[in-house]
Design an enzyme around this catalytic site. Structure first.
Site, PDB file in Angstrom:
ATOM      1  N   ILE A  86      -9.183 -10.457  -1.071  1.00  0.00           N
ATOM      2  CA  ILE A  86      -9.423  -9.080  -0.653  1.00  0.00           C
ATOM      3  C   ILE A  86     -10.693  -8.571  -1.341  1.00  0.00           C
ATOM      4  CG2 ILE A  86      -8.420  -6.758  -0.486  1.00  0.00           C
ATOM      5  CD1 ILE A  86      -6.829  -9.084   0.940  1.00  0.00           C
ATOM      6  N   CYS A  88      -8.185 -10.386 -11.841  1.00  0.00           N
ATOM      7  CA  CYS A  88      -8.472 -10.514 -10.406  1.00  0.00           C
ATOM      8  C   CYS A  88      -9.301 -11.773 -10.167  1.00  0.00           C
ATOM      9  CB  CYS A  88      -9.238  -9.298  -9.879  1.00  0.00           C
ATOM     10  SG  CYS A  88      -9.756  -9.558  -8.168  1.00  0.00           S
TER      11      CYS A  88
HETATM   12  O1  RRO Z   1      -8.219  -7.647  -4.452  1.00  0.00           O
HETATM   13  C1  RRO Z   1      -8.005  -8.851  -4.664  1.00  0.00           C
HETATM   14  O2  RRO Z   1      -8.607  -9.763  -4.057  1.00  0.00           O
HETATM   15  C2  RRO Z   1      -7.029  -9.273  -5.662  1.00  0.00           C
HETATM   16  C3  RRO Z   1      -6.796  -8.659  -6.883  1.00  0.00           C
HETATM   17 BR1  RRO Z   1      -7.645  -7.097  -7.379  1.00  0.00          BR
HETATM   18  C4  RRO Z   1      -5.897  -9.203  -7.807  1.00  0.00           C
HETATM   19  O3  RRO Z   1      -5.675  -8.722  -8.920  1.00  0.00           O
HETATM   20  N1  RRO Z   1      -5.277 -10.330  -7.432  1.00  0.00           N
HETATM   21  C5  RRO Z   1      -5.461 -10.923  -6.245  1.00  0.00           C
HETATM   22  O4  RRO Z   1      -4.849 -11.972  -5.952  1.00  0.00           O
HETATM   23  N2  RRO Z   1      -6.336 -10.390  -5.352  1.00  0.00           N
END
Ligand code: RRO
Length: 610
Positions: free
Chosen positions: A372, A430
């Site tokens: 994401i 993240c």
């Molecule tokens: O937003 C992301 O891609 C994301 C976050 Br912030 C996170 O802490 N863990 C994840 O697997 N994706």
């Protein structure tokens, strides 16, 4: 036909056609045992009594087949399937695999590996009329009745008594031609009130002058049969059960202890000479240690699911995980979100972010990959628009704070500190951003500096969310605690790569992506265990709670994490597939604690650590 020198058929891989599937009469609870009839392909061999098949629905959500004993087999004599073998199985509904088998319909196709294992040895019939009685004794406990009843139906010229023990009700006894049929039930609903010893003892064996005993059932019952047979000097043959993957002797997963060393249940068994089996003490079941039995809570007493994390009271330990639950309100029309213990917001940064380009989600067997890229509205917007709605809900609102540098973490923390949010989850894990995120959580130095800096600007309870990617996860956790963390949550997603093989390119623009879901759960349980184990070695006043994250989908998963040492559980991917997953988890947890006599989460927490 493949048979060994004693005429026992070897297993083959075959497809069968379900000819009948229905709940058996007499089983209590109603619908807990099914009868499944399967027609084998023309030319298939008949199994011998005592053998079993690995059954696996063709369309299945479980990885492996399930070993199921033969209850009956016969050759069809009429109709279009004339000449084919029809097998009958009795199946106890125990878990996912058996649930699938019990849900099969007529004409469904099923995969079979079998017939597997050895057979019950035939009783020796004496032709000498002066030799006295040679009646045998057959014993079945619960679903263990199926193989021994199947065996009994193959006996000609042999007289037998049949002892059947059930918790409640009875089933599988219709075809018996026993001289004497004795039924016991734990609840007294049928026959003699009590367990097998209420009907069959060492004295019975002597008095009836049985030439041999054949038994199948729960391990404690088989251990009892072995004991009385030894005392009375009667030979016994015991059919054993064990977890197995293959059914043909190669996975080596189904070994059991014998005086001749470990033996494979699927190959040297399932029927063993009772003399060689080693049953362990009552603190073990099939070689596995068990906790001492606990009395259930009283009928009018409910378990207290509330937990205290860093001074904040959660009504229960189930928390919607960051990044999978938005800001709490999105799921409001799908289920009663007010029943949750807590909700952790989507990862927040000082500035609004658009996140990553390209494909963002990719499903794998039992897992979900994501990239994401920290898309979020920014902390000022969150404070103005989303936080008030989160605070209006009953669950504890947790702000998940991320950043690209120490400075941005600190600025974000300052803004959150000025709000009513009761808890901050510092996300130094993240996996999907170029700067910050997991970069801080990989090393003790990085983690400690981020936590120390944020700690300096807020007195709010501070949970630090860690990455499983760190090679020094336990030292990182301890460094965070030293720097002022009030709790640890782990783990954020693992890093994986998915490849689009048709296009010959990575699925994700950033190549690597976060990976979570049920597939990672056993690893997450280990990491939680290891971090809690290290925390337990700290002086008592320095210890902090651990919130588990990683593939939890059911109440059983929640119990597993709590027994490993977690104080609470965050649920992520599971909610996407089943929005009710967390409610079912809370209800299941309460029912389990009541059944097992746990009054509080703390009583159950970390019991495998002690
Ligand atoms: O937003 C992301 O891609 C994301 C976050 Br912030 C996170 O802490 N863990 C994840 O697997 N994706």
């Amino acid at each position: 036909m493949f048979k060994d020198c004693q005429g026992i058929p070897y297993p083959v891989f075959a497809k069968g056609l379900v000819s009948e599937s229905e709940a058996v009469n007499g089983a209590i609870p109603v619908g807990s045992v099914y009868q499944l009839k399967v027609i084998l392909e023309p030319g298939s061999q008949e199994p011998a009594a005592g053998q079993f098949y690995m059954l696996h629905a063709v369309r299945s959500d479980v990885l492996l087949g399930r070993p199921i004993s033969i209850y009956n087999s016969e050759i069809i004599t009429e109709g279009k399937n004339s000449g084919c073998v029809e097998l009958t199985f009795l199946i106890l509904l125990k878990g996912e695999g058996t649930r699938e088998l019990c849900s099969l319909d007529k004409d469904d196709v099923i995969n079979l590996i079998g017939p597997c294992g050895n057979r019950f040895p035939m009783p020796i019939v004496s032709t000498d009329s002066t030799a006295g009685a040679c009646k045998i004794c057959i014993v079945g406990g619960g679903i263990g009745v199926a193989p021994v009843a199947g065996f009994a139906s193959t006996l000609t010229n042999v007289s037998y008594d049949f002892y059947a023990s059930f918790k409640s009700g009875s089933y599988g006894l219709e075809n018996l031609k026993a001289e004497k049929l004795v039924i016991t039930t734990d609840d007294g609903s049928l026959g003699i009130h009590g367990m097998l010893p209420a009907a069959l003892t060492e004295e019975t064996l002597r008095k009836e002058n049985y030439s041999a005993v054949y038994a199948c059932g729960p391990i404690p019952m088989l251990a009892y049969v072995q004991k009385i047979c030894r005392a009375a000097g009667v030979k016994c043959w015991l059919s054993m059960e064990a977890h197995m993957a293959c059914g043909v002797g190669v996975c080596l997963g189904c070994v059991i202890d014998t005086t001749e060393g470990k033996k494979r249940c699927c190959k040297e068994g399932p029927v063993f000479d009772g003399d060689i089996l080693i049953f362990n003490s009552v603190t073990e079941v099939a070689g596995i240690k068990v906790q001492p039995r606990r009395e259930p809570l009283a009928a009018d007493q409910e378990a207290d699911l509330s937990v205290n994390i860093a001074g904040v009271k959660f009504a229960n330990p189930v928390i919607g995980s960051s990044g999978t639950f938005g800001f709490g309100t999105e799921y409001k029309t799908l289920f009663d979100v007010n029943r949750l213990g807590g909700i952790s917001s989507k990862g927040l940064t000082l500035e609004p972010r658009q996140g990553n380009d390209g494909i963002r989600l990719h499903e794998t067997p039992s897992g979900l990959m994501n990239s994401i890229g920290l898309q979020n509205p920014g902390i000022p917007h969150f404070i103005k628009e989303e936080l008030p709605q989160m605070l209006a809900l009953k669950p504890v609102a947790i702000a998940n704070l991320s950043g690209s540098s120490i400075e941005t973490y600190v600025e974000g923390a300052k803004l959150l500190d000025a709000t009513d949010v009761p808890m901050i989850e510092l996300n130094i894990s993240c996996p999907n951003v170029s700067a910050g995120g997991a970069a801080f959580g990989m090393t003790c130095v990085g983690a400690e500096s981020a936590v120390r800096a944020v700690r300096a600007v807020t007195k709010k309870p501070l949970i630090v969310k860690l990455t499983p990617q760190s090679q020094e996860l336990v030292p990182v956790a301890l460094a965070c605690i030293k720097a002022g963390a009030d709790g640890i949550s782990l783990c954020n997603s693992f890093q994986g790569i998915a490849i689009d093989i048709e296009r010959g390119v990575p699925v994700f623009d950033k190549l690597k992506a976060g990976f979570g879901g049920p597939a990672v759960r056993p690893i997450a349980v280990r990491l939680v265990y290891e971090v809690v184990e290290a925390i337990n070695k700290l002086p008592e006043k320095e210890r902090v709670p651990v919130i588990a994250i990683g593939g939890a989908a059911t109440w059983q998963d929640a119990v597993e994490f709590i027994m490993a040492g977690a104080s609470a559980i965050q649920v992520g991917t599971a909610t996407f597939a089943n929005p009710n997953a967390m409610i079912e988890m809370i209800d299941g947890l309460a029912a389990f604690m009541k059944r097992k006599g746990y009054r509080t989460i703390e009583e159950m927490r970390g019991i495998i650590q002690k």
